[in-house]
Design a protein around this motif. Sequence first.
Motif, PDB file in Angstrom:
ATOM      1  N   ALA A  23      40.074  38.661   7.895  1.00 37.60           N
ATOM      2  CA  ALA A  23      39.704  40.065   8.098  1.00 37.60           C
ATOM      3  C   ALA A  23      40.937  40.919   8.379  1.00 37.60           C
ATOM      4  CB  ALA A  23      38.705  40.178   9.249  1.00 37.60           C
ATOM      5  N   MET A  24      41.874  40.380   9.152  1.00 38.72           N
ATOM      6  CA  MET A  24      43.093  41.136   9.465  1.00 38.72           C
ATOM      7  C   MET A  24      43.988  41.299   8.236  1.00 38.72           C
ATOM      8  SD  MET A  24      43.989  39.744  13.293  1.00 38.72           S
ATOM      9  CE  MET A  24      45.679  40.204  13.133  1.00 38.72           C
ATOM     10  N   VAL A  25      44.007  40.286   7.378  1.00 36.55           N
ATOM     11  CA  VAL A  25      44.821  40.356   6.160  1.00 36.55           C
ATOM     12  C   VAL A  25      44.276  41.405   5.206  1.00 36.55           C
ATOM     13  CG1 VAL A  25      45.303  39.035   4.051  1.00 36.55           C
ATOM     14  CG2 VAL A  25      45.821  38.060   6.263  1.00 36.55           C
ATOM     15  N   GLU A  26      42.978  41.647   5.264  1.00 40.24           N
ATOM     16  CA  GLU A  26      42.361  42.616   4.367  1.00 40.24           C
ATOM     17  C   GLU A  26      42.763  44.051   4.709  1.00 40.24           C
ATOM     18  OE1 GLU A  26      37.945  43.730   2.666  1.00 40.24           O
ATOM     19  OE2 GLU A  26      38.152  42.150   4.164  1.00 40.24           O
ATOM     20  N   LEU A  27      43.009  44.343   5.955  1.00 47.00           N
ATOM     21  CA  LEU A  27      43.304  45.723   6.371  1.00 47.00           C
ATOM     22  C   LEU A  27      44.544  46.313   5.698  1.00 47.00           C
ATOM     23  CD1 LEU A  27      42.319  45.518  10.143  1.00 47.00           C
ATOM     24  CD2 LEU A  27      41.033  46.541   8.260  1.00 47.00           C
ATOM     25  N   PRO A  28      45.679  45.602   5.622  1.00 44.16           N
ATOM     26  CA  PRO A  28      46.851  46.213   4.964  1.00 44.16           C
ATOM     27  C   PRO A  28      46.666  46.488   3.477  1.00 44.16           C
ATOM     28  CG  PRO A  28      47.483  44.217   6.154  1.00 44.16           C
ATOM     29  CD  PRO A  28      46.010  44.330   6.233  1.00 44.16           C
ATOM     30  N   THR A  29      45.696  45.842   2.855  1.00 45.15           N
ATOM     31  CA  THR A  29      45.497  46.070   1.422  1.00 45.15           C
ATOM     32  C   THR A  29      45.102  47.506   1.124  1.00 45.15           C
ATOM     33  OG1 THR A  29      43.166  45.400   1.408  1.00 45.15           O
ATOM     34  CG2 THR A  29      44.812  43.670   1.073  1.00 45.15           C
ATOM     35  N   PHE A  30      44.458  48.154   2.082  1.00 49.44           N
ATOM     36  CA  PHE A  30      44.051  49.538   1.868  1.00 49.44           C
ATOM     37  C   PHE A  30      45.223  50.499   1.965  1.00 49.44           C
ATOM     38  CE2 PHE A  30      40.176  47.415   3.431  1.00 49.44           C
ATOM     39  CZ  PHE A  30      39.402  47.582   2.297  1.00 49.44           C
ATOM     40  N   VAL A  31      46.318  50.056   2.570  1.00 49.02           N
ATOM     41  CA  VAL A  31      47.538  50.854   2.624  1.00 49.02           C
ATOM     42  C   VAL A  31      48.423  50.550   1.420  1.00 49.02           C
ATOM     43  CG1 VAL A  31      49.636  51.290   3.971  1.00 49.02           C
ATOM     44  CG2 VAL A  31      47.456  50.971   5.146  1.00 49.02           C
ATOM     45  N   ILE A  32      48.479  49.286   1.036  1.00 43.43           N
ATOM     46  CA  ILE A  32      49.359  48.856  -0.054  1.00 43.43           C
ATOM     47  C   ILE A  32      48.840  49.284  -1.420  1.00 43.43           C
ATOM     48  CG2 ILE A  32      50.247  46.789  -1.217  1.00 43.43           C
ATOM     49  CD1 ILE A  32      50.483  45.554   1.597  1.00 43.43           C
ATOM     50  N   THR A  33      47.535  49.279  -1.611  1.00 45.76           N
ATOM     51  CA  THR A  33      46.965  49.630  -2.913  1.00 45.76           C
ATOM     52  C   THR A  33      47.391  51.013  -3.392  1.00 45.76           C
ATOM     53  OG1 THR A  33      45.087  48.155  -2.554  1.00 45.76           O
ATOM     54  CG2 THR A  33      44.829  49.846  -4.232  1.00 45.76           C
ATOM     55  N   PRO A  34      47.298  52.072  -2.564  1.00 47.22           N
ATOM     56  CA  PRO A  34      47.751  53.387  -3.061  1.00 47.22           C
ATOM     57  C   PRO A  34      49.245  53.421  -3.392  1.00 47.22           C
ATOM     58  CG  PRO A  34      46.455  53.647  -1.059  1.00 47.22           C
ATOM     59  CD  PRO A  34      46.662  52.189  -1.256  1.00 47.22           C
ATOM     60  N   ILE A  35      50.042  52.643  -2.675  1.00 50.79           N
ATOM     61  CA  ILE A  35      51.474  52.593  -2.979  1.00 50.79           C
ATOM     62  C   ILE A  35      51.689  51.960  -4.350  1.00 50.79           C
ATOM     63  CG2 ILE A  35      53.669  51.552  -2.272  1.00 50.79           C
ATOM     64  CD1 ILE A  35      52.602  51.801   0.655  1.00 50.79           C
ATOM     65  N   LEU A  36      50.983  50.875  -4.624  1.00 52.21           N
ATOM     66  CA  LEU A  36      51.086  50.238  -5.939  1.00 52.21           C
ATOM     67  C   LEU A  36      50.607  51.157  -7.056  1.00 52.21           C
ATOM     68  CD1 LEU A  36      49.846  46.615  -5.150  1.00 52.21           C
ATOM     69  CD2 LEU A  36      52.178  47.341  -5.636  1.00 52.21           C
ATOM     70  N   LEU A  37      49.527  51.892  -6.774  1.00 49.73           N
ATOM     71  CA  LEU A  37      49.002  52.817  -7.788  1.00 49.73           C
ATOM     72  C   LEU A  37      49.986  53.935  -8.087  1.00 49.73           C
ATOM     73  CD1 LEU A  37      45.304  53.078  -6.601  1.00 49.73           C
ATOM     74  CD2 LEU A  37      46.106  52.082  -8.745  1.00 49.73           C
ATOM     75  N   GLU A  38      50.742  54.347  -7.091  1.00 52.55           N
ATOM     76  CA  GLU A  38      51.687  55.443  -7.277  1.00 52.55           C
ATOM     77  C   GLU A  38      52.980  54.990  -7.949  1.00 52.55           C
ATOM     78  OE1 GLU A  38      54.295  58.235  -4.365  1.00 52.55           O
ATOM     79  OE2 GLU A  38      52.179  57.992  -3.841  1.00 52.55           O
ATOM     80  N   LYS A  39      53.476  53.831  -7.583  1.00 51.34           N
ATOM     81  CA  LYS A  39      54.793  53.399  -8.041  1.00 51.34           C
ATOM     82  C   LYS A  39      54.784  52.565  -9.327  1.00 51.34           C
ATOM     83  CE  LYS A  39      57.201  53.798  -3.742  1.00 51.34           C
ATOM     84  NZ  LYS A  39      57.871  55.040  -3.944  1.00 51.34           N
ATOM     85  N   PHE A  40      53.707  51.816  -9.576  1.00 54.02           N
ATOM     86  CA  PHE A  40      53.676  50.900 -10.713  1.00 54.02           C
ATOM     87  C   PHE A  40      52.515  51.230 -11.635  1.00 54.02           C
ATOM     88  CE2 PHE A  40      55.496  48.606  -7.104  1.00 54.02           C
ATOM     89  CZ  PHE A  40      56.728  48.277  -7.621  1.00 54.02           C
ATOM     90  N   ASN A  41      52.578  50.713 -12.858  1.00 54.92           N
ATOM     91  CA  ASN A  41      51.457  50.957 -13.763  1.00 54.92           C
ATOM     92  C   ASN A  41      50.298  50.021 -13.435  1.00 54.92           C
ATOM     93  OD1 ASN A  41      51.861  48.511 -15.176  1.00 54.92           O
ATOM     94  ND2 ASN A  41      53.198  49.505 -16.658  1.00 54.92           N
TER      95      ASN A  41
END
Length: 177
Positions: A25-43
């Motif tokens: 459950a704790m590992v899942e929380l950072p994914t919501f922060v990392i996903t928008p960064i990936l969407l912005e920087k990479f295809n």
Amino acid sequence: MMYYGVPLAVRDIKVNIYLSEALNAMVELPTFVITPILLEKFNRRSSVLVNCLLGGGLGVLCFVLTIFGRTNVAFALELGSFFCARIGFNLMAVYMIEMFPTCVRNLATMMLRQALVVGGACCPIIASVGRNVPSLSFAVFGFAVSGLGLFALLLPETKGSNLCDTMEEQELLEAKP
């Protein structure tokens, strides 16, 4: 499939089930922060592909390490596999919305949700395979996610493209060189 199945199969690694669920459950929380960064920087296509291949590879490694009795390392790889699976799902949800015109976007969203439900229904069956062969379910999930992630290579790149409202607009957009 991996999102629901990996936490079910973690009992095969022989770690504290309560600790493992809390850490998942704790590992899942950072994914919501990392996903928008990936969407912005990479295809989109490469992000989905990398997360699927990495998550699948970690799942297979988890299986291999469990066979050799390295349960603590296998558990760390399970957390990494779960992390990549969650990011992959987040990316795929955005990617799928960008691929379809507005007139069929609701249908496409419903199909993604249906695939999630079918994958979730299959997970307990796959996770139960691990009772006979310890952690085999991690290998099954890993190969499935890696194999299906390769299909992202067939999808069009949508980063920076305009969202179409009708099928005709979409066809005209795809007809342009």
